[in-house]
Design a protein around this motif. Sequence first.
Motif, PDB file in Angstrom:
ATOM      1  N   SER A  82      -7.612  10.717  -6.202  1.00  0.00           N
ATOM      2  CA  SER A  82      -7.071  10.235  -7.479  1.00  0.00           C
ATOM      3  C   SER A  82      -7.770  10.819  -8.702  1.00  0.00           C
ATOM      4  O   SER A  82      -7.368  10.532  -9.829  1.00  0.00           O
ATOM      5  N   HIS A 106       0.870  -1.180   0.000  1.00  0.00           N
ATOM      6  CA  HIS A 106       0.000   0.000   0.000  1.00  0.00           C
ATOM      7  C   HIS A 106       0.903   1.224   0.000  1.00  0.00           C
ATOM      8  O   HIS A 106       1.428   1.620   1.039  1.00  0.00           O
ATOM      9  N   TYR A 107       1.111   1.787  -1.175  1.00  0.00           N
ATOM     10  CA  TYR A 107       2.049   2.905  -1.273  1.00  0.00           C
ATOM     11  C   TYR A 107       1.693   3.801  -2.445  1.00  0.00           C
ATOM     12  O   TYR A 107       0.910   3.444  -3.323  1.00  0.00           O
ATOM     13  N   LEU A 108       2.293   4.980  -2.415  1.00  0.00           N
ATOM     14  CA  LEU A 108       2.221   5.920  -3.523  1.00  0.00           C
ATOM     15  C   LEU A 108       3.640   6.423  -3.730  1.00  0.00           C
ATOM     16  O   LEU A 108       4.339   6.729  -2.755  1.00  0.00           O
ATOM     17  N   TYR A 142       0.638   4.165  -7.683  1.00  0.00           N
ATOM     18  CA  TYR A 142       0.117   3.742  -6.385  1.00  0.00           C
ATOM     19  C   TYR A 142      -0.333   2.296  -6.452  1.00  0.00           C
ATOM     20  O   TYR A 142      -0.652   1.776  -7.511  1.00  0.00           O
ATOM     21  N   TRP A 150      -3.835  11.320  -0.859  1.00  0.00           N
ATOM     22  CA  TRP A 150      -3.570   9.896  -0.587  1.00  0.00           C
ATOM     23  C   TRP A 150      -3.078   9.726   0.843  1.00  0.00           C
ATOM     24  O   TRP A 150      -3.523   8.833   1.561  1.00  0.00           O
ATOM     25  N   GLN A 194      -2.689  -0.509  -3.907  1.00  0.00           N
ATOM     26  CA  GLN A 194      -3.543  -0.645  -2.734  1.00  0.00           C
ATOM     27  C   GLN A 194      -3.770  -2.111  -2.404  1.00  0.00           C
ATOM     28  O   GLN A 194      -4.893  -2.548  -2.226  1.00  0.00           O
TER      29      GLN A 194
END
Length: 127
Positions: free
Chosen positions: A109, A53-55, A69, A101, A71
């Motif tokens: 988004s 779970h990252y951006l 990103y 985010w 999820q």
Amino acid sequence: MTEPRLRVSDEDGETWDDPSEDQIQRLYAGLNLRRRFLVLDRLDVPEAEVGRHYLQLALNDDLTMVIEYRQGSAATHYRADVPLPSDQGGEEIALPVLLGWASGRPGWSEGLSWVRWDTARECPWGA
């Protein structure tokens, strides 16, 4: 003391736990061609999901940006291009995405056209 819910790291490996919006804005403003990317990792997910779970935001050579990103599973891995250089309007597109985010703001988004990440075809972060 509570565990951090968000960690931001940069290309140099420096990390910040639970940064404020002001800190994220300063980290973004510090990006340049020698320090090209930021990674925001969500830590308040089940242990098996940490790292999924990252951006990420990376500057291209022309100061346009790529934002990615994820999820959870690979099926929820997307990317979008910010076609304007960061110093010519790209900030107005990218910064709301990062801040939205990070805070879990609904609609974060909506300002970009996202496409599913295809690792067989692309790797904008380099080899």
